[in-house]
Design an enzyme around this catalytic site. Structure first.
Site, PDB file in Angstrom:
ATOM      1  N   ARG A 127       1.558 -10.678   7.144  1.00  0.00           N
ATOM      2  CA  ARG A 127       2.079  -9.871   6.034  1.00  0.00           C
ATOM      3  C   ARG A 127       3.587 -10.058   5.941  1.00  0.00           C
ATOM      4  O   ARG A 127       4.371  -9.226   6.392  1.00  0.00           O
ATOM      5  CB  ARG A 127       1.707  -8.404   6.225  1.00  0.00           C
ATOM      6  CG  ARG A 127       0.277  -8.137   5.840  1.00  0.00           C
ATOM      7  CD  ARG A 127       0.049  -6.682   5.488  1.00  0.00           C
ATOM      8  NE  ARG A 127      -1.149  -6.515   4.694  1.00  0.00           N
ATOM      9  CZ  ARG A 127      -1.640  -5.343   4.321  1.00  0.00           C
ATOM     10  NH1 ARG A 127      -1.025  -4.237   4.662  1.00  0.00           N
ATOM     11  NH2 ARG A 127      -2.738  -5.280   3.585  1.00  0.00           N
ATOM     12  N   GLN A 132       2.820 -13.629   0.747  1.00  0.00           N
ATOM     13  CA  GLN A 132       2.194 -12.673  -0.168  1.00  0.00           C
ATOM     14  C   GLN A 132       1.162 -13.317  -1.092  1.00  0.00           C
ATOM     15  O   GLN A 132       0.102 -12.746  -1.357  1.00  0.00           O
ATOM     16  CB  GLN A 132       3.259 -11.969  -1.008  1.00  0.00           C
ATOM     17  CG  GLN A 132       3.958 -10.840  -0.277  1.00  0.00           C
ATOM     18  CD  GLN A 132       4.954 -10.119  -1.166  1.00  0.00           C
ATOM     19  OE1 GLN A 132       5.418 -10.647  -2.172  1.00  0.00           O
ATOM     20  NE2 GLN A 132       5.283  -8.896  -0.802  1.00  0.00           N
ATOM     21  N   ASP A 135      -2.236 -13.621   0.648  1.00  0.00           N
ATOM     22  CA  ASP A 135      -2.768 -12.425   1.308  1.00  0.00           C
ATOM     23  C   ASP A 135      -4.058 -11.959   0.644  1.00  0.00           C
ATOM     24  O   ASP A 135      -4.062 -11.085  -0.222  1.00  0.00           O
ATOM     25  CB  ASP A 135      -1.707 -11.320   1.276  1.00  0.00           C
ATOM     26  CG  ASP A 135      -2.110 -10.099   2.085  1.00  0.00           C
ATOM     27  OD1 ASP A 135      -3.235 -10.079   2.627  1.00  0.00           O
ATOM     28  OD2 ASP A 135      -1.309  -9.147   2.156  1.00  0.00           O
ATOM     29  N   SER A 138      -5.190  -8.207   0.945  1.00  0.00           N
ATOM     30  CA  SER A 138      -4.573  -7.303  -0.022  1.00  0.00           C
ATOM     31  C   SER A 138      -5.169  -7.468  -1.415  1.00  0.00           C
ATOM     32  O   SER A 138      -5.443  -6.484  -2.105  1.00  0.00           O
ATOM     33  CB  SER A 138      -3.053  -7.533  -0.075  1.00  0.00           C
ATOM     34  OG  SER A 138      -2.445  -7.096   1.120  1.00  0.00           O
ATOM     35  N   TYR A 233       0.314  -2.904   9.379  1.00  0.00           N
ATOM     36  CA  TYR A 233      -0.965  -2.213   9.360  1.00  0.00           C
ATOM     37  C   TYR A 233      -0.895  -0.953  10.223  1.00  0.00           C
ATOM     38  O   TYR A 233      -0.102  -0.850  11.152  1.00  0.00           O
ATOM     39  CB  TYR A 233      -2.081  -3.115   9.904  1.00  0.00           C
ATOM     40  CG  TYR A 233      -2.382  -4.322   9.055  1.00  0.00           C
ATOM     41  CD1 TYR A 233      -3.213  -4.221   7.951  1.00  0.00           C
ATOM     42  CD2 TYR A 233      -1.848  -5.563   9.373  1.00  0.00           C
ATOM     43  CE1 TYR A 233      -3.507  -5.335   7.176  1.00  0.00           C
ATOM     44  CE2 TYR A 233      -2.131  -6.685   8.600  1.00  0.00           C
ATOM     45  CZ  TYR A 233      -2.966  -6.567   7.503  1.00  0.00           C
ATOM     46  OH  TYR A 233      -3.244  -7.665   6.744  1.00  0.00           O
TER      47      TYR A 233
END
Length: 388
Positions: A127, A132, A135, A138, A233
């Site tokens: 992360r 991004q 990911d 997500s 997290y």
């Protein structure tokens, strides 16, 4: 360099690893893309769509897997109807990129290493700002958070918004979101758009501003310990912290029309947030949607894949919610995969560069070895449990 897109065989899995638009961009970069016949049908992408994008359609599953330099999937490799494992279809030295759940099912990593397969797990993408676009956790969690609210709204025997009519004023529904990660934040935003009054809780105090920015009230619990793991997290907390959390949130659950739970810890059983006593104290007609159902559930009454009733409360334990919206789920996942693939191919050739922090973090097996220490530890724990 051949990228191969496999057709998913998991029951209920409707997503596809690459969509035609992404295929077209990869083909323009000189990459040959093979797509198994019917791979995109459940997500409403036809073989013709892929052929138009420049892909070659492969009708035989064995041929697709054996010719792949990089095999792209959505779900964990499974056992086929003929009894063979999908993993065993890959040739030695090939690469697989997929969700692999290596912390929850480390035996898969062991099998991949034994087969001399290089495996990159989408769950292990770091992360970081640079990662991004890759990911996938997500991108898929956002869909789950959105859909969870729609499920709750459909099951609730009330309106979500406040309505003023000639017959009187209807009060808005009260929604309590537990866990303010990507899924939780999307759930907050969706519930607010539907007109609910929203509260949210998370053990990580840093998310308070994000919750408030979406128009929800943040429920704070003072825990005198670190609650954030690597990558941002939530981490597993002590029993004392869990008890303190339950004491604080119990009253908010009691007053809510809808509770949506999203708390998960990678490789661990989901933390218990909603006890049977809390369910008993909820108002009849209330709804709980438990997004951690596949990891054991945040609610004591959750049954994965089922809707159950307890004292007039409906507890819903959906499985694989992103798959229920396969068009956009596939589009987002396809973007995640293609961004990662760019790091694996250099000048048209495979280049596994472990100096790259994203590749190093995501790669769990290479050259017959398990590379990730957490996966090694999970495998050791599994082996000990099996031996015992």
């Amino acid at each position: 360099m051949r990228l191969a897109v496999a057709k998913e065989i998991e029951v209920g899995e409707r997503r596809v690893a690459l969509v035609p638009d992404t295929v077209a961009r990869l083909v323009k970069q000189g990459i040959e893309v093979l797509v198994e016949a019917g791979a995109g049908e459940s997500a409403f992408f036809t073989n013709t769509d892929y052929e138009t994008a420049g892909a070659k359609i492969i009708n035989d599953t064995d041929t697709l897997w054996q010719e792949a330099d990089i095999l792209l999937k959505v779900g964990i490799p499974k056992e086929r109807e003929d009894g063979r494992l999908e993993i065993d279809l890959l040739r030695e030295g090939a690469v697989i990129v997929s969700f692999l759940n290596p912390l929850g099912e480390p035996a898969i990593a062991q099998r991949l290493a034994q087969k001399q397969i290089t495996a990159l797990s989408m769950e292990m993408i770091p992360r970081t700002t640079r990662a991004q676009s890759m990911d996938a956790l997500s991108s898929q969690a956002s869909i789950a958070g959105y859909k969870a609210v729609l499920i709750a709204a459909a099951a609730l025997p009330k309106y979500f918004p406040m309505l003023t009519t000639a017959a009187g004023t209807i009060a808005p529904a009260k929604v309590f979101i537990m866990g303010a990660g990507v899924a939780g934040l999307q759930a907050i935003a969706t519930a607010r758009r539907l007109g609910a009054v929203v509260e949210a809780f998370d053990i990580r105090p840093a998310v308070k501003e994000e919750v408030q920015s979406l128009g929800a009230k943040f429920v704070e619990v003072q825990l005198n310990e670190d609650t954030v793991a690597d990558g941002g997290y939530a981490k597993e907390v002590s029993e004392a912290a869990k008890q303190r959390t339950q004491e604080v949130v119990a009253e908010h659950i009691k007053q809510s029309d809808v509770v949506i739970t999203t708390a998960q810890v990678p490789g661990k059983k989901a933390p218990l947030l909603v006890t049977e006593d809390m369910v008993v104290n909820m108002k009849p007609g209330s709804v709980i949607v438990d997004l951690a159902a596949e990891q054991g559930g945040n609610c004591a009454c959750t049954e994965p894949g089922k809707d159950v009733q307890r004292n007039g409360v409906t507890i819903i334990g959906p499985i694989n919610l992103p798959s229920s919206m396969p068009v956009h789920a596939s589009q987002l996942y396809s973007k995640n995969l293609s961004s990662l693939v760019q790091l694996l191919i250099k000048d048209g050739n495979l280049d596994i560069n472990f100096a790259d922090d994203i590749v190093s973090a995501a790669c769990i097996t290479h050259a017959g070895e398990i590379r990730n220490q957490r996966v090694k530890e999970a495998l050791a724990t599994l082996s000990s449990a099996t031996a015992g």
